[in-house]
Design an enzyme around this catalytic site. Structure first.
Site, PDB file in Angstrom:
ATOM      1  N   LYS A 214       0.851  -1.150  -0.031  1.00 20.63           N
ATOM      2  CA  LYS A 214      -0.048  -0.123   0.141  1.00 20.63           C
ATOM      3  C   LYS A 214       0.806   1.251  -0.148  1.00 20.63           C
ATOM      4  O   LYS A 214       1.459   1.702   1.020  1.00 20.63           O
ATOM      5  CB  LYS A 214      -0.934   0.110   1.135  1.00 20.63           C
ATOM      6  CG  LYS A 214      -2.010   1.124   1.047  1.00 20.63           C
ATOM      7  CD  LYS A 214      -2.633   1.576   2.332  1.00 20.63           C
ATOM      8  CE  LYS A 214      -1.711   2.847   2.837  1.00 20.63           C
ATOM      9  NZ  LYS A 214      -1.478   4.094   1.987  1.00 20.63           N
TER      10      LYS A 214
ATOM     11  N   ALA B 135       1.516   5.101  -0.163  1.00 25.16           N
ATOM     12  CA  ALA B 135       0.866   6.491   0.279  1.00 25.16           C
ATOM     13  C   ALA B 135       0.186   7.069  -0.714  1.00 25.16           C
ATOM     14  O   ALA B 135       0.328   6.877  -2.040  1.00 25.16           O
ATOM     15  CB  ALA B 135       2.019   7.528   0.544  1.00 25.16           C
TER      16      ALA B 135
ATOM     17  N   GLU C  18       9.919   1.669  10.405  1.00 19.37           N
ATOM     18  CA  GLU C  18      10.735   2.375  10.404  1.00 19.37           C
ATOM     19  C   GLU C  18      10.098   3.858  10.420  1.00 19.37           C
ATOM     20  O   GLU C  18       9.451   4.290   9.485  1.00 19.37           O
ATOM     21  CB  GLU C  18      11.511   2.571   8.886  1.00 19.37           C
ATOM     22  CG  GLU C  18      12.798   3.081   8.903  1.00 19.37           C
ATOM     23  CD  GLU C  18      12.908   4.376   8.345  1.00 19.37           C
ATOM     24  OE1 GLU C  18      12.843   5.331   9.200  1.00 19.37           O
ATOM     25  OE2 GLU C  18      12.693   4.485   7.154  1.00 19.37           O
TER      26      GLU C  18
ATOM     27  N   GLU D  27      10.114  16.209  14.894  1.00 23.60           N
ATOM     28  CA  GLU D  27      10.450  15.946  13.720  1.00 23.60           C
ATOM     29  C   GLU D  27       9.841  17.224  12.832  1.00 23.60           C
ATOM     30  O   GLU D  27       8.686  17.088  12.858  1.00 23.60           O
ATOM     31  CB  GLU D  27      10.178  14.618  13.023  1.00 23.60           C
ATOM     32  CG  GLU D  27      10.712  14.161  11.900  1.00 23.60           C
ATOM     33  CD  GLU D  27      10.381  12.961  11.072  1.00 23.60           C
ATOM     34  OE1 GLU D  27       9.414  12.406  11.429  1.00 23.60           O
ATOM     35  OE2 GLU D  27      11.418  12.201  10.694  1.00 23.60           O
TER      36      GLU D  27
HETATM   37  P1  ADP Z   1       3.053  11.006   6.860  1.00 21.56           P
HETATM   38  O1  ADP Z   1       2.759  11.816   8.031  1.00 21.56           O
HETATM   39  O2  ADP Z   1       4.563  11.120   6.462  1.00 21.56           O
HETATM   40  O3  ADP Z   1       2.108  11.018   5.870  1.00 21.56           O
HETATM   41  P2  ADP Z   1       2.124   8.570   7.658  1.00 21.56           P
HETATM   42  O4  ADP Z   1       2.407   7.568   8.783  1.00 21.56           O
HETATM   43  O5  ADP Z   1       0.644   9.336   8.023  1.00 21.56           O
HETATM   44  O6  ADP Z   1       3.130   9.360   7.409  1.00 21.56           O
HETATM   45  O7  ADP Z   1       1.847   7.944   6.336  1.00 21.56           O
HETATM   46  C1  ADP Z   1       2.634   6.623   6.101  1.00 21.56           C
HETATM   47  C2  ADP Z   1       1.971   5.816   5.218  1.00 21.56           C
HETATM   48  O8  ADP Z   1       0.922   5.134   6.198  1.00 21.56           O
HETATM   49  C3  ADP Z   1       1.050   6.053   4.136  1.00 21.56           C
HETATM   50  O9  ADP Z   1       1.164   4.925   3.161  1.00 21.56           O
HETATM   51  C4  ADP Z   1      -0.284   6.466   4.607  1.00 21.56           C
HETATM   52  O10 ADP Z   1      -1.152   6.221   3.678  1.00 21.56           O
HETATM   53  C5  ADP Z   1      -0.356   4.989   5.536  1.00 21.56           C
HETATM   54  N1  ADP Z   1      -1.292   5.224   6.577  1.00 21.56           N
HETATM   55  C6  ADP Z   1      -1.631   6.102   7.313  1.00 21.56           C
HETATM   56  N2  ADP Z   1      -2.623   6.079   8.391  1.00 21.56           N
HETATM   57  C7  ADP Z   1      -3.070   4.645   8.245  1.00 21.56           C
HETATM   58  C8  ADP Z   1      -3.819   3.569   8.951  1.00 21.56           C
HETATM   59  N3  ADP Z   1      -4.405   3.932   9.857  1.00 21.56           N
HETATM   60  N4  ADP Z   1      -3.765   2.423   8.399  1.00 21.56           N
HETATM   61  C9  ADP Z   1      -2.760   1.998   7.497  1.00 21.56           C
HETATM   62  N5  ADP Z   1      -1.936   2.919   6.914  1.00 21.56           N
HETATM   63  C10 ADP Z   1      -2.052   4.247   7.165  1.00 21.56           C
END
Ligand code: ADP
Length: 487
Positions: free
Chosen positions: A182, A184, A257, A388
């Site tokens: 999956k 982003a 990570e 951060e």
């Molecule tokens: P950033 O703040 O850098 O966008 P995130 O942790 O929100 O970092 O996003 C990193 C990845 O995690 C992305 O692929 C995002 O879609 C995914 N993500 C965010 N929230 C969820 C969730 N509740 N379940 C699964 N994946 C998620």
């Protein structure tokens, strides 16, 4: 906006499930925007839990045949995939820059960096060695074999849309796992182009699946489905903690990570010009949006004034622009929320007594672009010190002793990367050992490559990517106890 590609077939808009390009089950799509001008680049399949479940089932079906192949066969397919990524690096960089915003040269650098992990793990695939272990009595021996853990879920962020996926898919496939990825939601196109090239390389259907769209639904399915045996995630600490908790019900292996808060320490004996070069490389890559970006600059008070004057000149030379501007050395932030979040941290620091310097204040910026900013007189209580930043801001503070520098550097819940500059070999050893970070750059601001372990301590996560350790997260150790040896 239309992307001009030499190979237009690299622009894929569907979900990639079981070797097929498909629409989402719901028929829905969503828009991918260019962060430089917020113009739509493409509409991509908006996958949900049902699509994710189909992808997991496909990965499970493909698993037996894939793990039955010899390591050498898997290595050859991975190598072929890496070669195709390199052949198409220019188109891949165009796609990456368009959806992510980084300048084209930086995007092309990311394609090379991502491919280096695939090549590395193609080589390592052939070195998944086991052990033979003596037994306490003479009639038995123990063998240890390493086997693929099974179906792996990969969730990746938008800051390195190609390399973060390559770093996860390559070790998984190398040892015989299959994956459901999956990417982003902001940057699915790079992942889909990688899948197209994986298909052309001959990686069988079902071994690599990509779904993007309904983030929470997809995440819930990946973390709750008991076919998935491991989750590997790169992203924010908050989401990492949630996913780790969600994985506990089915006891999945988890590699995380997460966010960093890298100190960048400049001791009084440092080569200041080298330290400036290292800081510029570490801080401004991807407009400050990497988890290993220098986040807090700690400078010995004796050299602080000289260091600041050199830094101000270096920062002034940064040229902002979109990927299509060949002069640009820094692109926009990913979206408006990112700009607002970075600006809020700067305002918080200024309100608490920090002073702000914008070396190139004559330049007009708007949209998602942000001018590089230096903050002076930063205190550990400020958000820019504790959190951060993920943007082009350099908070500076001074110290007088080595012990003070170490205490300030470790004063964070994060533990990913740290950097320091000193020519004193005793100081280099003491500080390297005292820093509570998974990666330490000594007299360099560039630490990451496929041969070195990448990962953090404390709340920056667990597990290591790349290097000879990078396969361990994807294998189970099985002990086979063999009896009947005595006559
Ligand atoms: P950033 O703040 O850098 O966008 P995130 O942790 O929100 O970092 O996003 C990193 C990845 O995690 C992305 O692929 C995002 O879609 C995914 N993500 C965010 N929230 C969820 C969730 N509740 N379940 C699964 N994946 C998620």
């Amino acid at each position: 906006m239309k992307l001009t590609l030499s190979d237009p077939d690299l622009l894929k808009l569907g979900a990639y499930i079981n070797g097929q390009w498909e629409s989402a089950n719901s028929g829905k799509t969503y828009a991918v925007l260019n962060p430089a001008d917020e113009v739509e680049i493409a509409q991509v399949a908006r996958c949900d839990a049902r699509d994710t479940k189909r992808a997991i089932d496909a990965a499970q079906t493909a698993l037996i045949a894939w793990q039955s192949r010899t390591a050498k066969e898997r290595a050859e397919l991975l190598r072929c995939w890496a070669d195709l990524l390199l052949t198409h690096k220019s188109d891949l960089a165009t796609i990456l820059s368009a959806e992510q915003g980084k300048p084209l040269t930086e995007a092309e650098g990311e394609i090379l960096y991502g491919a280096s992990y695939i090549t590395w793990f193609a080589e390592e695939a052939k070195r998944v060695y086991g052990d033979t272990i003596p037994y306490p009595s003479s009639d038995k021996r123990v063998l240890c074999v390493k086997q693929p853990i099974g179906v792996v879920a990969c969730i990746t962020p938008w800051n390195f849309p190609n390399a973060m996926l390559a770093r996860k898919i390559a070790p998984a496939l190398a040892v015989g796992c299959t994956v459901v990825c999956k990417p982003a939601e902001e940057t699915p196109l790079s992942a889909l182009a990688m899948a197209e090239l994986a298909q052309r390389a001959g990686i069988p259907g079902g071994v690599l699946n990509i779904v993007s769209g309904e983030t929470v639904e997809i995440g819930d399915e990946l973390t709750s489905n008991d076919i998935v045996k491991k989750l590997t995630f790169t992203g924010s600490t908050a989401v990492g903690k949630k996913l780790m908790a969600d994985c506990s019900a089915t006891m999945k292996r988890v590699s995380l990570e997460l966010g960093g808060n890298a100190p960048f320490i400049v001791f009084a004996d440092a080569d200041l010009d080298a330290a400036i070069d290292g800081l510029m490389a570490s801080k401004f890559r991807n407009a400050g949006q990497t988890c290993v970006c220098a986040n807090r600059v700690l400078v010995h008070s004796r050299v602080a004034e000289l260091f600041l004057s050199k830094l101000t000149a270096a920062v002034k030379s940064i040229k902002l622009g979109s990927a299509s501007d060949p002069e640009a050395t820094m692109g926009p932030l990913i979206h408006r929320n990112a700009v607002a979040s970075v600006k809020a941290k700067v305002q918080d620091a200024v309100a608490a007594g920090a002073s702000s310097i914008v070396p190139d204040s004559s330049c007009e910026v708007d949209g998602n672009f942000m001018l590089p900013t230096i903050l002076l007189d930063v205190e550990p209580s400020m958000r820019v010190f504790q959190e951060e930043i993920f943007g082009p801001v350099i908070p500076m503070t001074t110290f007088d002793t080595e012990a003070e520098a170490i205490r300030l550097a470790n004063d964070t819940s994060a533990g990913l990367a740290a950097y320091f500059y000193s020519r004193d070999v005793g100081c280099v050893w003491r500080v390297s050992e005292a820093l509570e970070f998974g990666m330490v750059g000594v007299n360099t601001g560039v630490i990451s490559n496929e041969m070195s372990p990448f990962g953090g301590m404390k709340e920056s996560g667990q597990g290591r990517e790349g290097s000879k350790y990078g396969l361990d997260d994807y294998t189970e150790i099985k002990a086979i106890c063999m009896g009947g040896i005595d006559q």
